[in-house]
Design a protein around this motif. Sequence first.
Motif, PDB file in Angstrom:
ATOM      1  N   PHE A 132       0.833  -1.201   0.000  1.00 49.20           N
ATOM      2  CA  PHE A 132       0.000   0.000   0.000  1.00 49.20           C
ATOM      3  C   PHE A 132       0.871   1.256   0.000  1.00 49.20           C
ATOM      4  CE2 PHE A 132      -4.088  -1.792   2.173  1.00 49.20           C
ATOM      5  CZ  PHE A 132      -4.283  -2.607   1.071  1.00 49.20           C
ATOM      6  N   ASN A 133       0.576   2.167  -0.929  1.00 48.89           N
ATOM      7  CA  ASN A 133       1.293   3.441  -0.985  1.00 48.89           C
ATOM      8  C   ASN A 133       0.380   4.658  -0.944  1.00 48.89           C
ATOM      9  OD1 ASN A 133       4.160   2.610  -1.309  1.00 48.89           O
ATOM     10  ND2 ASN A 133       3.352   1.602  -3.132  1.00 48.89           N
ATOM     11  N   HIS A 134      -0.860   4.501  -1.389  1.00 46.41           N
ATOM     12  CA  HIS A 134      -1.806   5.620  -1.419  1.00 46.41           C
ATOM     13  C   HIS A 134      -3.191   5.166  -0.974  1.00 46.41           C
ATOM     14  CE1 HIS A 134       1.286   6.798  -4.395  1.00 46.41           C
ATOM     15  NE2 HIS A 134       1.091   8.004  -3.891  1.00 46.41           N
ATOM     16  N   GLY A 135      -3.860   6.011  -0.229  1.00 43.65           N
ATOM     17  CA  GLY A 135      -5.227   5.726   0.194  1.00 43.65           C
ATOM     18  C   GLY A 135      -6.099   6.962   0.053  1.00 43.65           C
ATOM     19  N   LEU A 136      -7.390   6.738  -0.084  1.00 42.51           N
ATOM     20  CA  LEU A 136      -8.345   7.833  -0.211  1.00 42.51           C
ATOM     21  C   LEU A 136      -9.380   7.713   0.911  1.00 42.51           C
ATOM     22  CD1 LEU A 136      -9.100  10.235  -2.082  1.00 42.51           C
ATOM     23  CD2 LEU A 136     -10.620   8.663  -3.303  1.00 42.51           C
ATOM     24  N   ILE A 137      -9.471   8.770   1.722  1.00 47.13           N
ATOM     25  CA  ILE A 137     -10.508   8.855   2.749  1.00 47.13           C
ATOM     26  C   ILE A 137     -11.588   9.786   2.218  1.00 47.13           C
ATOM     27  CG2 ILE A 137     -11.054   9.403   5.145  1.00 47.13           C
ATOM     28  CD1 ILE A 137      -8.042   9.306   5.733  1.00 47.13           C
ATOM     29  N   VAL A 138     -12.805   9.287   2.103  1.00 41.99           N
ATOM     30  CA  VAL A 138     -13.926  10.103   1.621  1.00 41.99           C
ATOM     31  C   VAL A 138     -14.945  10.218   2.752  1.00 41.99           C
ATOM     32  CG1 VAL A 138     -15.689  10.391  -0.142  1.00 41.99           C
ATOM     33  CG2 VAL A 138     -13.541   9.269  -0.723  1.00 41.99           C
ATOM     34  N   LEU A 139     -15.340  11.437   3.040  1.00 36.65           N
ATOM     35  CA  LEU A 139     -16.269  11.705   4.143  1.00 36.65           C
ATOM     36  C   LEU A 139     -17.493  12.401   3.571  1.00 36.65           C
ATOM     37  CD1 LEU A 139     -13.116  12.893   4.987  1.00 36.65           C
ATOM     38  CD2 LEU A 139     -14.040  12.123   7.155  1.00 36.65           C
ATOM     39  N   SER A 140     -18.672  11.877   3.844  1.00 40.23           N
ATOM     40  CA  SER A 140     -19.864  12.450   3.220  1.00 40.23           C
ATOM     41  C   SER A 140     -21.098  12.147   4.051  1.00 40.23           C
ATOM     42  CB  SER A 140     -20.037  11.866   1.809  1.00 40.23           C
ATOM     43  OG  SER A 140     -21.170  12.408   1.167  1.00 40.23           O
ATOM     44  N   ASP A 141     -21.926  13.168   4.260  1.00 43.52           N
ATOM     45  CA  ASP A 141     -23.187  12.969   4.961  1.00 43.52           C
ATOM     46  C   ASP A 141     -24.269  13.903   4.452  1.00 43.52           C
ATOM     47  OD1 ASP A 141     -23.430  10.888   7.024  1.00 43.52           O
ATOM     48  OD2 ASP A 141     -21.603  11.786   7.814  1.00 43.52           O
ATOM     49  N   THR A 142     -25.493  13.409   4.493  1.00 42.32           N
ATOM     50  CA  THR A 142     -26.668  14.200   4.110  1.00 42.32           C
ATOM     51  C   THR A 142     -27.662  14.175   5.270  1.00 42.32           C
ATOM     52  OG1 THR A 142     -27.555  12.219   3.022  1.00 42.32           O
ATOM     53  CG2 THR A 142     -26.390  13.811   1.623  1.00 42.32           C
ATOM     54  N   TYR A 143     -27.272  14.799   6.354  1.00 40.79           N
ATOM     55  CA  TYR A 143     -28.132  14.836   7.541  1.00 40.79           C
ATOM     56  C   TYR A 143     -29.486  15.474   7.230  1.00 40.79           C
ATOM     57  CZ  TYR A 143     -24.937  13.412  11.354  1.00 40.79           C
ATOM     58  OH  TYR A 143     -24.138  12.703  12.225  1.00 40.79           O
ATOM     59  N   SER A 144     -29.514  16.425   6.300  1.00 45.12           N
ATOM     60  CA  SER A 144     -30.756  17.172   6.052  1.00 45.12           C
ATOM     61  C   SER A 144     -31.905  16.264   5.617  1.00 45.12           C
ATOM     62  CB  SER A 144     -30.533  18.246   4.980  1.00 45.12           C
ATOM     63  OG  SER A 144     -30.441  17.674   3.687  1.00 45.12           O
ATOM     64  N   LYS A 145     -31.578  15.110   5.028  1.00 46.03           N
ATOM     65  CA  LYS A 145     -32.629  14.186   4.592  1.00 46.03           C
ATOM     66  C   LYS A 145     -33.351  13.542   5.776  1.00 46.03           C
ATOM     67  CE  LYS A 145     -30.391  13.179   0.172  1.00 46.03           C
ATOM     68  NZ  LYS A 145     -31.242  14.135  -0.556  1.00 46.03           N
ATOM     69  N   PHE A 146     -32.782  13.710   6.955  1.00 48.12           N
ATOM     70  CA  PHE A 146     -33.362  13.129   8.163  1.00 48.12           C
ATOM     71  C   PHE A 146     -33.693  14.200   9.198  1.00 48.12           C
ATOM     72  CE2 PHE A 146     -30.471  10.197   6.111  1.00 48.12           C
ATOM     73  CZ  PHE A 146     -31.277   9.085   5.921  1.00 48.12           C
ATOM     74  N   ILE A 147     -33.806  15.448   8.733  1.00 45.83           N
ATOM     75  CA  ILE A 147     -34.134  16.559   9.636  1.00 45.83           C
ATOM     76  C   ILE A 147     -35.259  17.373   9.007  1.00 45.83           C
ATOM     77  CG2 ILE A 147     -33.286  18.595  10.852  1.00 45.83           C
ATOM     78  CD1 ILE A 147     -30.449  17.505  10.535  1.00 45.83           C
ATOM     79  N   SER A 148     -36.430  17.356   9.602  1.00 43.31           N
ATOM     80  CA  SER A 148     -37.544  18.127   9.071  1.00 43.31           C
ATOM     81  C   SER A 148     -37.336  19.614   9.321  1.00 43.31           C
ATOM     82  CB  SER A 148     -38.856  17.679   9.722  1.00 43.31           C
ATOM     83  OG  SER A 148     -38.875  18.072  11.095  1.00 43.31           O
ATOM     84  N   LYS A 149     -38.050  20.427   8.581  1.00 38.34           N
ATOM     85  CA  LYS A 149     -37.934  21.877   8.747  1.00 38.34           C
ATOM     86  C   LYS A 149     -38.533  22.363  10.056  1.00 38.34           C
ATOM     87  CE  LYS A 149     -37.558  23.214   3.908  1.00 38.34           C
ATOM     88  NZ  LYS A 149     -38.074  24.086   2.819  1.00 38.34           N
ATOM     89  N   LYS A 150     -39.211  21.489  10.786  1.00 34.56           N
ATOM     90  CA  LYS A 150     -39.775  21.835  12.096  1.00 34.56           C
ATOM     91  C   LYS A 150     -38.817  21.494  13.236  1.00 34.56           C
ATOM     92  CE  LYS A 150     -43.881  23.036  10.468  1.00 34.56           C
ATOM     93  NZ  LYS A 150     -44.416  24.424  10.584  1.00 34.56           N
ATOM     94  N   ASN A 151     -37.700  20.877  12.913  1.00 38.59           N
ATOM     95  CA  ASN A 151     -36.738  20.414  13.911  1.00 38.59           C
ATOM     96  C   ASN A 151     -35.810  21.567  14.299  1.00 38.59           C
ATOM     97  OD1 ASN A 151     -34.560  19.196  15.292  1.00 38.59           O
ATOM     98  ND2 ASN A 151     -34.790  17.287  14.167  1.00 38.59           N
ATOM     99  N   SER A 152     -36.148  22.253  15.378  1.00 38.46           N
ATOM    100  CA  SER A 152     -35.426  23.477  15.752  1.00 38.46           C
ATOM    101  C   SER A 152     -34.039  23.228  16.319  1.00 38.46           C
ATOM    102  CB  SER A 152     -36.245  24.290  16.761  1.00 38.46           C
ATOM    103  OG  SER A 152     -36.472  23.534  17.941  1.00 38.46           O
ATOM    104  N   SER A 153     -33.763  22.007  16.830  1.00 28.27           N
ATOM    105  CA  SER A 153     -32.451  21.732  17.413  1.00 28.27           C
ATOM    106  C   SER A 153     -31.413  21.350  16.366  1.00 28.27           C
ATOM    107  CB  SER A 153     -32.555  20.624  18.463  1.00 28.27           C
ATOM    108  OG  SER A 153     -32.937  19.396  17.866  1.00 28.27           O
ATOM    109  N   CYS A 154     -31.863  20.819  15.231  1.00 27.04           N
ATOM    110  CA  CYS A 154     -30.920  20.318  14.221  1.00 27.04           C
ATOM    111  C   CYS A 154     -30.938  21.077  12.891  1.00 27.04           C
ATOM    112  CB  CYS A 154     -31.204  18.844  13.930  1.00 27.04           C
ATOM    113  SG  CYS A 154     -30.985  17.751  15.339  1.00 27.04           S
ATOM    114  N   ARG A 155     -32.142  21.457  12.431  1.00 28.44           N
ATOM    115  CA  ARG A 155     -32.237  22.038  11.082  1.00 28.44           C
ATOM    116  C   ARG A 155     -31.398  23.313  10.914  1.00 28.44           C
ATOM    117  NH1 ARG A 155     -34.354  19.723   6.233  1.00 28.44           N
ATOM    118  NH2 ARG A 155     -34.220  21.412   4.705  1.00 28.44           N
ATOM    119  N   PRO A 156     -31.310  24.183  11.915  1.00 26.79           N
ATOM    120  CA  PRO A 156     -30.520  25.409  11.733  1.00 26.79           C
ATOM    121  C   PRO A 156     -29.003  25.193  11.803  1.00 26.79           C
ATOM    122  CG  PRO A 156     -32.230  25.701  13.413  1.00 26.79           C
ATOM    123  CD  PRO A 156     -32.092  24.234  13.168  1.00 26.79           C
ATOM    124  N   ILE A 157     -28.552  23.958  12.039  1.00 27.13           N
ATOM    125  CA  ILE A 157     -27.132  23.711  12.287  1.00 27.13           C
ATOM    126  C   ILE A 157     -26.447  22.933  11.176  1.00 27.13           C
ATOM    127  CG2 ILE A 157     -25.488  22.490  13.793  1.00 27.13           C
ATOM    128  CD1 ILE A 157     -27.321  23.154  16.148  1.00 27.13           C
TER     129      ILE A 157
END
Length: 313
Positions: A132-157
Amino acid sequence: MGIKITGIEYYLPKKIETLTNLKKANKKWDTKRIFHATGINKRFISAKNEDAIELAYKSAKKILNKFDKKKINFLIFVTQTSPYKLPSAACILQEKLSLSKNVMAFDINQGCSGFIYGLEVAKHLLEGNKSFNHGLIVLSDTYSKFISKKNSSCRPIFSDASSSVLIKKTSNNFIGNSEFGTDGRGAMSLKLSNKEIFMNGSKIALFTLSEIPNFIRNFCKKNNLNKNNFKLLALHQASKYVCEKIKDKLQIESKKIFFNYSAIGNTVSSSIPIILKECDRKKIIKKNDIIIACGFGVGLSWGITKIKWSNLI
């Protein structure tokens, strides 16, 4: 023998959502109070056809446009919002990127500390495998798909985002000692349940401010680091309240810390790679500068490492 970061790219979706947008759907929300606490006004929201794998593909392609994909030996995909419980999202991404069939590809289910975890795993893979000489770390998330627009603790963040980090085996080690922590007693303070993310913001903040400043302080002491011999503290961009409190508790001067939550929100595991890329682009960090990177959050989990900076492709 060691490893170093040789490339970082990131991708943010085109759709932007502001507090003004949320106020229209939530007339009773005190958006001034929310902004005062979070420091976040706009966030990036993935389109209906953009899942975590698609976002990951878009940041990884930027790296592979500059680097020969045939040289990639492994792919680590850090995500908590894959559209599939199985198969592994990394296997799907391997095919989308047309990487070699000889590539090792696997997922890490980790959130805000995910970059530090992924970097540590990559380090051991490169140091432990002669081929092994090279590696790729890929980081990805789509939290918004699990946060409704009524969710005041998460949606604004939370913002949707992806980042890709190219790692290379070297004769000298540019990634120093890392340390980690886990406290499952607080695991339910940030969870996905019934297709909605729930966060107990006060408990998360209490954990962070009671644990992380001392964690950073002790790490610096063990590694003979002080305010004069590191250039940057790259913190996970949780929110204004959390980041400013950590800064104040550590008594770190403003020029040694970089905040971008106001511009892009909390991008989960991508927050530290995005900071590193931006600081490199703006020449805030240069070759051989020492950086402390610290991620913390969902799990509850946290991690920290020392990085000696090198030029990016």
